[in-house]
Design a protein around this motif. Structure first.
Motif, mmCIF file in Angstrom:
data_model
loop_
_atom_site.group_PDB
_atom_site.id
_atom_site.type_symbol
_atom_site.label_atom_id
_atom_site.label_comp_id
_atom_site.label_asym_id
_atom_site.label_seq_id
_atom_site.Cartn_x
_atom_site.Cartn_y
_atom_site.Cartn_z
ATOM 1 N N ALA A 148 0.822 -1.212 0.000
ATOM 2 C CA ALA A 148 0.000 0.000 0.000
ATOM 3 C C ALA A 148 0.855 1.262 0.000
ATOM 4 O O ALA A 148 0.429 2.307 -0.493
ATOM 5 C CB ALA A 148 -0.926 -0.003 1.212
ATOM 6 N N LYS A 149 2.058 1.173 0.532
ATOM 7 C CA LYS A 149 2.950 2.334 0.590
ATOM 8 C C LYS A 149 3.464 2.702 -0.787
ATOM 9 O O LYS A 149 3.592 3.889 -1.127
ATOM 10 C CB LYS A 149 4.118 2.053 1.537
ATOM 11 N N TYR A 150 3.758 1.703 -1.582
ATOM 12 C CA TYR A 150 4.389 1.933 -2.890
ATOM 13 C C TYR A 150 3.427 1.719 -4.061
ATOM 14 O O TYR A 150 3.815 1.965 -5.206
ATOM 15 C CB TYR A 150 5.589 0.996 -3.053
ATOM 16 N N ASN A 151 2.208 1.231 -3.784
ATOM 17 C CA ASN A 151 1.314 0.787 -4.858
ATOM 18 C C ASN A 151 2.035 -0.208 -5.770
ATOM 19 O O ASN A 151 1.902 -0.193 -6.997
ATOM 20 C CB ASN A 151 0.773 1.968 -5.665
ATOM 21 N N PHE A 152 2.792 -1.071 -5.128
ATOM 22 C CA PHE A 152 3.594 -2.100 -5.798
ATOM 23 C C PHE A 152 3.419 -3.382 -5.008
ATOM 24 O O PHE A 152 3.868 -3.484 -3.865
ATOM 25 C CB PHE A 152 5.066 -1.677 -5.846
#
Length: 394
Positions: A148-152
């Motif tokens: 969720a932090k990196y959308n990765f």
């Protein structure tokens, strides 16, 4: 935009309106904007630098070059660490840097990425610390970065499964109203990375069906490095992979995956199409895996060294460097500073990898569910008691 609200009854606009006739009428197949010799060429449907000043364009290309050089250094260091017994395995990306950096830099912050196990360059573009990648291959975690932090998303080992995950996530975005609103800070897309071998998987084909049927805002980005471990692409498809998309009802495009400018331009267009509510696109980045499939593989057993040397002349990093030098867009100080930065990164990776702590055996229970269930808690307590039984033996 929901299915049925666009100009084609649910599958996006006519293909010729999106990518022009060359992608499906027998015209030139490969989108290329930078030749292997480092010369800029034009393409009738895609371009790089529109709306930029010359200074902005040069700065972006220097940024692409830096990303590719540092990504290759990550790959080189990780391979060496595995050879020295510090990693259990490593999936190399040697030769595929332009495909990953071009696609990674085309993303907006709100877009979401579903990778395979080789997208180290895309992870770099999303801000994931490469040491966090090493933890997975060292076996001390199962991917420790916060998606969720990196959308990765976390790396997916099961071949092709991430394409279904990506399609479902894209459908959720669509239903949350994050697609086709006209707000560039809100409209989002999903990109799923996979290889030519995965394109033969049932999961991938099912993802194509769902994405087309529901007009999902997803880009299927295939890095065709021409080898599914030891199986050549000729054994997998009688037609270019990008043409498969037409059978599912959405456009496909083949791009020179060793050309970072073309990869960026094509991926940017495909992502924007998805954000606008026009549905899925298949992007085939035509490249070559110059290294091994993983560090457990010996590619000399199934491919010719002449092929590797021929593709080495198409190196994505060298062609970008040639363009920068030929046009006076980077001086020697730039290259020297970048070399020093790569050395610093390499040293940090070596030290960081060796300092990765072994996990607590009980940590395997921590992230199974968002909330601990009674059954899982009972299993955890039983395993803890089992571990405690060994203390008196020492």
């Amino acid at each position: 935009m929901t299915p049925g609200n666009d100009r084609s009854g649910g599958f996006g606009p006519d293909l010729a309106e999106v990518f022009g006739p060359s992608q499906h009428d027998g015209g030139p197949e490969l989108v290329q904007l930078l030749t292997p010799e480092g010369e800029r060429v034009s393409h009738p449907e895609f371009s790089f630098g529109d709306g930029m000043t010359p200074a902005e364009e040069a700065e972006m290309i220097r940024g692409f070059y830096r990303d590719m050089v540092l990504t290759r250094r990550i790959d080189t260091e990780a391979t060496a660490l595995q050879r020295h017994g510090e990693l259990g395995i490593w999936a190399q990306l040697l030769g595929q840097e332009a495909a990953q950096i071009g696609a990674g830099r085309a993303l907006r912050p709100q877009d979401y990425v579903f990778p395979t196990y080789r997208e180290h360059g895309v992870a770099w573009c999303r801000g994931v610390d490469p040491i966090e990648l090493l933890g997975l291959y060292r076996g001390v975690d199962q991917g420790a970065w916060d998606p969720a932090k990196y959308n990765f998303h976390l790396y997916t080992i099961v071949i092709g499964a991430q394409t279904l995950h990506a399609t479902g996530y894209a459908m959720g975005m669509q239903r949350d109203g994050a697609v086709g609103t006209g707000d560039p800070d809100r409209d989002a897309a999903v990109i799923a990375h996979f290889g030519d071998g995965a394109s033969s998987q049932g999961d991938v084909n099912e993802a194509f069906i769902f994405a087309a049927s529901y007009n999902a805002p997803v880009v299927f980005f295939c890095q065709n490095n021409q080898w599914a471990i030891s199986e050549p692409i000729e054994r997998q498809s009688r037609i270019p992979l990008y043409q498969r998309a037409l059978g599912f009802g959405f456009p496909g495009v083949r791009v020179d995956g060793n050309d970072v400018l073309a990869t960026y331009a094509v991926t940017q267009a495909a992502l924007q199409r998805a954000r606008d509510g026009q549905g899925p696109t298949f992007v085939e980045a035509y490249t070559y895996r110059m290294g091994a499939h993983t560090t457990t593989d010996d590619p000399t057993r199934y491919r010719l060294s002449d092929d590797v040397e021929r593709w080495r002349l198409k190196c994505p990093i060298e062609r970008t460097k040639a363009y920068l030098q030929r046009n006076g867009l980077a001086d020697q100080a730039f290259f020297d500073d970048l070399s020093a930065e790569a050395d610093e990164l390499g040293a940090r990776l070596r030290e960081g990898c060796k300092n990765l702590a072994d996990p607590s055996p009980l940590s395997i229970f921590d992230h199974v569910y968002a909330e601990q269930t009674p059954e899982l808690e009972a299993q955890r307590e039983g395993f803890a008691a089992y571990l405690d039984s060994f203390e008196g033996a020492h």
